[in-house]
Scaffold this motif. Sequence first.
Motif, short mmCIF file in Angstrom:
data_model
loop_
_atom_site.label_atom_id
_atom_site.label_comp_id
_atom_site.label_asym_id
_atom_site.label_seq_id
_atom_site.Cartn_x
_atom_site.Cartn_y
_atom_site.Cartn_z
N PHE A 35 0.83 -1.21 0.00
CA PHE A 35 0.00 0.00 0.00
C PHE A 35 0.87 1.26 0.00
O PHE A 35 0.55 2.25 -0.67
CB PHE A 35 -0.93 -0.02 1.22
CG PHE A 35 -1.90 1.12 1.26
CD1 PHE A 35 -2.99 1.16 0.39
CD2 PHE A 35 -1.74 2.16 2.16
CE1 PHE A 35 -3.89 2.22 0.42
CE2 PHE A 35 -2.64 3.21 2.21
CZ PHE A 35 -3.71 3.25 1.32
N GLU A 49 -5.67 1.71 -2.82
CA GLU A 49 -6.37 0.52 -2.29
C GLU A 49 -6.66 -0.47 -3.42
O GLU A 49 -6.51 -1.67 -3.25
CB GLU A 49 -7.68 0.97 -1.61
CG GLU A 49 -7.46 1.68 -0.29
CD GLU A 49 -8.77 2.22 0.29
OE1 GLU A 49 -9.83 1.68 -0.06
OE2 GLU A 49 -8.70 3.17 1.08
N GLU A 50 -7.09 0.05 -4.56
CA GLU A 50 -7.38 -0.85 -5.69
C GLU A 50 -6.12 -1.57 -6.16
O GLU A 50 -6.15 -2.75 -6.50
CB GLU A 50 -8.01 -0.06 -6.85
CG GLU A 50 -9.43 0.41 -6.59
CD GLU A 50 -10.37 -0.72 -6.18
OE1 GLU A 50 -10.34 -1.78 -6.85
OE2 GLU A 50 -11.09 -0.55 -5.19
N THR A 52 -3.50 -2.25 -4.30
CA THR A 52 -3.17 -3.24 -3.27
C THR A 52 -4.04 -4.49 -3.43
O THR A 52 -3.55 -5.63 -3.35
CB THR A 52 -3.37 -2.64 -1.86
OG1 THR A 52 -2.57 -1.46 -1.76
CG2 THR A 52 -2.98 -3.62 -0.78
N LEU A 53 -5.31 -4.27 -3.68
CA LEU A 53 -6.23 -5.39 -3.89
C LEU A 53 -5.80 -6.21 -5.12
O LEU A 53 -5.78 -7.45 -5.09
CB LEU A 53 -7.65 -4.85 -4.08
CG LEU A 53 -8.82 -5.80 -3.91
CD1 LEU A 53 -8.81 -6.45 -2.54
CD2 LEU A 53 -10.13 -5.04 -4.11
N ASP A 54 -5.44 -5.51 -6.18
CA ASP A 54 -5.00 -6.20 -7.41
C ASP A 54 -3.72 -7.01 -7.18
O ASP A 54 -3.58 -8.12 -7.70
CB ASP A 54 -4.75 -5.18 -8.53
CG ASP A 54 -6.04 -4.66 -9.13
OD1 ASP A 54 -7.10 -5.22 -8.79
OD2 ASP A 54 -5.99 -3.70 -9.90
N PHE A 56 -2.59 -8.41 -4.40
CA PHE A 56 -2.81 -9.65 -3.64
C PHE A 56 -3.73 -10.62 -4.38
O PHE A 56 -3.65 -11.83 -4.19
CB PHE A 56 -3.31 -9.34 -2.23
CG PHE A 56 -2.21 -8.85 -1.33
CD1 PHE A 56 -1.33 -9.74 -0.74
CD2 PHE A 56 -2.01 -7.50 -1.12
CE1 PHE A 56 -0.28 -9.31 0.05
CE2 PHE A 56 -0.97 -7.03 -0.33
CZ PHE A 56 -0.10 -7.94 0.26
N LEU B 64 -10.25 -3.34 3.40
CA LEU B 64 -9.62 -3.84 2.18
C LEU B 64 -9.33 -5.34 2.27
O LEU B 64 -9.50 -6.08 1.30
CB LEU B 64 -8.32 -3.07 1.90
CG LEU B 64 -7.76 -3.23 0.49
CD1 LEU B 64 -8.71 -2.69 -0.56
CD2 LEU B 64 -6.40 -2.54 0.37
N LEU B 68 -10.60 -8.45 -0.10
CA LEU B 68 -9.70 -9.44 -0.71
C LEU B 68 -10.18 -10.86 -0.40
O LEU B 68 -10.29 -11.71 -1.31
CB LEU B 68 -8.27 -9.25 -0.19
CG LEU B 68 -7.28 -10.33 -0.62
CD1 LEU B 68 -6.98 -10.23 -2.12
CD2 LEU B 68 -5.97 -10.21 0.18
N ARG B 71 -13.20 -11.81 -2.20
CA ARG B 71 -12.92 -12.01 -3.63
C ARG B 71 -12.37 -13.41 -3.88
O ARG B 71 -12.69 -14.03 -4.90
CB ARG B 71 -11.92 -10.95 -4.11
CG ARG B 71 -11.58 -11.03 -5.57
CD ARG B 71 -10.55 -9.99 -5.97
NE ARG B 71 -11.13 -8.68 -6.17
CZ ARG B 71 -10.48 -7.66 -6.75
NH1 ARG B 71 -9.23 -7.81 -7.15
NH2 ARG B 71 -11.06 -6.49 -6.91
#
Lengths: 208, 241
Positions: A35, A49-50, A52-54, A56, B64, B68, B71
């Motif tokens: 992040f 945030e997006e 970081t999500l991508d 992981f 967040l 995850l 998802r």
Amino acid sequence: MNYTTLDDETLLRLVAHANADALSTLYDRYCRLVFSVALNAVSDHPTAEEITLDVFTRVWERASTYRADRATVTTWLASIARHRAIDVLRRRQARPEQFSVEWAETSASNMPHIDGPEEQVALAMQQQRVRAAMAALPEDQKRALALAYFQGLSHNEIAATLREPLGTVKTRIRLGMQKLRQMLQDERFAPADQSSRGSATYNDLGGR
Amino acid sequence: MAVERHVTDLLPAYALGCLDAEEAALVASHLETCAHCRADLAGYEAVTGNLALAAPDAAPPAALKRRLMARVAPAAASRRASERAAPAQRLAGWLRPAWPVLGLAALLLIVALGVSNLLLWQRLNEAPPPVGTLRTIGLVGTDAAPVALGTLVVSMDERHGVLAVDGLPPLDATQQYQLWLIDQEGQRTSGAVFSVDEAGYGAAIVEAPQPIFDYSTFGVTIEPAGGSPGPTGTKVLGGEL
């Protein structure tokens, strides 16, 4: 099973076998690093945030492609985050404010808390070492390195951004990288208790 | 190669990815044939790999992580199911080439049973068991072998089976894995001694002095080559009925 005691590579092997608990542990261990890289590049929280999500999600889908002989897990994750952030910036075709990128200060108050599983201890100690080396660089070199690292700018783009001659920028980048390399190999930049805690070595963190 | 033809001064920027396209192509071309510069580059790539650690600290919101995990949850369930099926699929592959031998053994077993127990044989003829109802026992890796999985396929007479394992660390020639059948009193009986290949896969015929489903617990340990009278080494797989 206590996943927090497992090393990074074992966690990744478990993630490759669809173990969500291992992914959860890996996330806890590295979400701040990922992040931080993303936020410093794009300068806005929702996009960071997006990213970081991508990152992981990609780890979840592609953990089996990780090669321990090429990079540590730390380096691998940071590289994915950095390139993902630079992709976002290039798609925007506009960079954040020119001096919004920066390096962490090394005051005692923001040093990572060194405690807990060995992986976290090693990571925190290496973080201290890198930050101390970065802090020793002149400001103009740090600024040029930050624009190259976080925003993916080329020599020419950095020169235009800083309104400096191209040759000056090239020299700053080269000298900055050379000094960092030298300092990271220098034992004086190793934390005092490193040898007794089995910290990651320079070569562990990306050396070949 | 002469020193002046090296691309030493360009390597720091190349590792950082900030060379312009023309210079980057020049360096890439040179690196193909210059081991000296490749080694030098590795040092700068290590620096680049560390730079993330100097980014100012920031923490993502707790929500967040929930996003995850939500998802990946559906994929986790289906992938876990296929992982469990993998040893059985490998077992099928292992059985295929060994089928003539196993077929002969099965035939001898049936004949022996038929001679010794005519009544049972008749009952089996009157009501043959459905095909494909072999029961299995799943084994999971311990902390010593966290990615290991095993499946014990039990024969209809419950005194024989085939164990297929996956993800176990290969051992040197002085050691082998040993399957233990453990009854309600904690009595341990050896079920098989086996090795795994470099990929961590192995299979073994299991023989039990009493019906396998009379045992309550199953474990695999690392033992000296040839096996031990009782478990002495690290447990790598375990399972219960």
